[in-house]
Design an enzyme around this catalytic site. Sequence first.
Site, mmCIF file in Angstrom:
data_model
loop_
_atom_site.group_PDB
_atom_site.id
_atom_site.type_symbol
_atom_site.label_atom_id
_atom_site.label_comp_id
_atom_site.label_asym_id
_atom_site.label_seq_id
_atom_site.Cartn_x
_atom_site.Cartn_y
_atom_site.Cartn_z
ATOM 1 N N HIS A 312 3.510 -4.060 -2.591
ATOM 2 C CA HIS A 312 3.423 -5.356 -1.928
ATOM 3 C C HIS A 312 2.497 -6.240 -2.737
ATOM 4 O O HIS A 312 1.512 -5.752 -3.307
ATOM 5 C CB HIS A 312 2.877 -5.193 -0.503
ATOM 6 C CG HIS A 312 3.144 -6.384 0.358
ATOM 7 N ND1 HIS A 312 2.322 -7.468 0.373
ATOM 8 C CD2 HIS A 312 4.171 -6.652 1.195
ATOM 9 C CE1 HIS A 312 2.824 -8.367 1.201
ATOM 10 N NE2 HIS A 312 3.948 -7.900 1.718
ATOM 11 N N ASP A 370 9.328 -2.292 5.086
ATOM 12 C CA ASP A 370 10.759 -2.051 4.910
ATOM 13 C C ASP A 370 11.104 -0.593 4.693
ATOM 14 O O ASP A 370 12.271 -0.215 4.724
ATOM 15 C CB ASP A 370 11.292 -2.884 3.733
ATOM 16 C CG ASP A 370 11.261 -4.358 4.066
ATOM 17 O OD1 ASP A 370 11.560 -4.689 5.217
ATOM 18 O OD2 ASP A 370 10.915 -5.160 3.199
#
Length: 436
Positions: A312, A370
């Site tokens: 991320h 996710d």
Amino acid sequence: MDAIDGNSAKSATLTIGNESWELPILNGTVGPDVIDIGKLYAQTGKFTYDPGFTSTASCESQITYIDGDEGILLYRGYPIEQLAESGDFLETCYLLLYGELPTAAQKADFDYRVTRHTMVHEQMSRFFHGFRRDAHPMSVMVASVGALSAFYHDSTDISDPQQRMIASIRMIAKMPTLAAMAYKYSIGQPFVYPKNDLDYASNFLRMCFSVPCEEYKANPILSRAIDRIFILHADHEQNASTSTVRLAGSSGANPFACIAAGIACLWGPAHGGANEAALKMLGEIGSVERIPEYIKRAKDKNDPFRLMGFGHRVYKNYDPRAKIMQKTCHEVLGELGIKDDPLLDIAVELERIALQDEYFVERKLYPNIDFYSGITLRALGFPTSMFTVLFALARTVGWIGQWKEMIEDPGQRIGRPRQLYTGATHRDYVPIARRK
Ligand code: CMC
């Protein structure tokens, strides 16, 4: 440029050659201070260079705070864990839009207003019939949300606070209806109208999974799970799609068009499309024995393969949403009596191996939201092509809240980044007959 030195809490000194300038330092309530470079070009004739905006605060905001090193996510100051555990999605929407948790009366009024706006103009259903049945539902969402501006002219005047609020409510209310319509259209089933006596999540599940020939009863545990998934995705400060919405809105474009722009940006596999890509990847890996091969590929700089659902831009620690998503995933599989999901086994083992691997440890690559959302949504009955649509549905409140905050900021100006130009300098036009 010789140096930028933070010499006090109030300003930084920028030295270029023999000249120096004082740049103000602005302090937020929490998080890194920012160096205000708004007058840099006027004073020095220089731009800053920051592709991907890794060191740039593009706006001032009071909505969402992320501490990526500590793995903290706050909506209006409230930790995501507390909201996901004790709140519901519409309460979270109220919080994001108005800044405070609602009282019981405010919550009842807000729920009522959202519920009464869930139907879409009947003409919209005919609009859907122009699409191929095998169109990706995200393409249908980009088009149909943009098309809302053709149906709701009475809420496109962005200078009117009342119209801004109605547009916000309409969008939060109609996204589940449009998302369910996109799904129903793709499988050739009739559209299901919303039902006002159901809560937001149950209504959405019913519009997706009921058929006119049978009674549908929402499972409260699954409704709660989807509601929690919506809370987890509701906002995430200035990510790519939110920045897209802000940039589109900065020109004065109407909110429906701006949200359509956000949906387009979210679609990409590096952003909201990662949940679909993560599930496809787990399927491709196929068995726990093949994990080392894929870990090796993810580390190979000559191979474009990346572990989807890992890493991320902001979180350099475990994504707090991923932890809640992992728990929700187990709850959903438990409720549905799915004892052995081979993809879950692969995900758990992949996570275990990656978290011990030097490559991932060094780069602080952890599972993001996710990683487990795909397995959960698949168990709930959604095809992979719908995963990003659900993300868009939930993120709509964040986009609209950020758009409203921007429009209501008296200092708001059109967003217009500059560039480091490295193309050809002036050259004269050569007629085609003389070109070699
Ligand atoms: N697999 C393998 N290596 C990775 C991965 C990954 N998933 N993510 C980052 N790296 C490596 C990258 O190659 C680079 O290595 P090096 O320093 O040796 O060149 C280093 O880690 C830093 O990566 P980056 O690409 O500079 O980081 P970024 O901040 O530009 O990208 C990201 C962030 C999320 C796009 C990226 O981690 C990624 O592509 N992850 C997979 C897609 C994904 O799961 N996206 C969902 C994000 S969460 C939901 C959302 O916000 O939409």
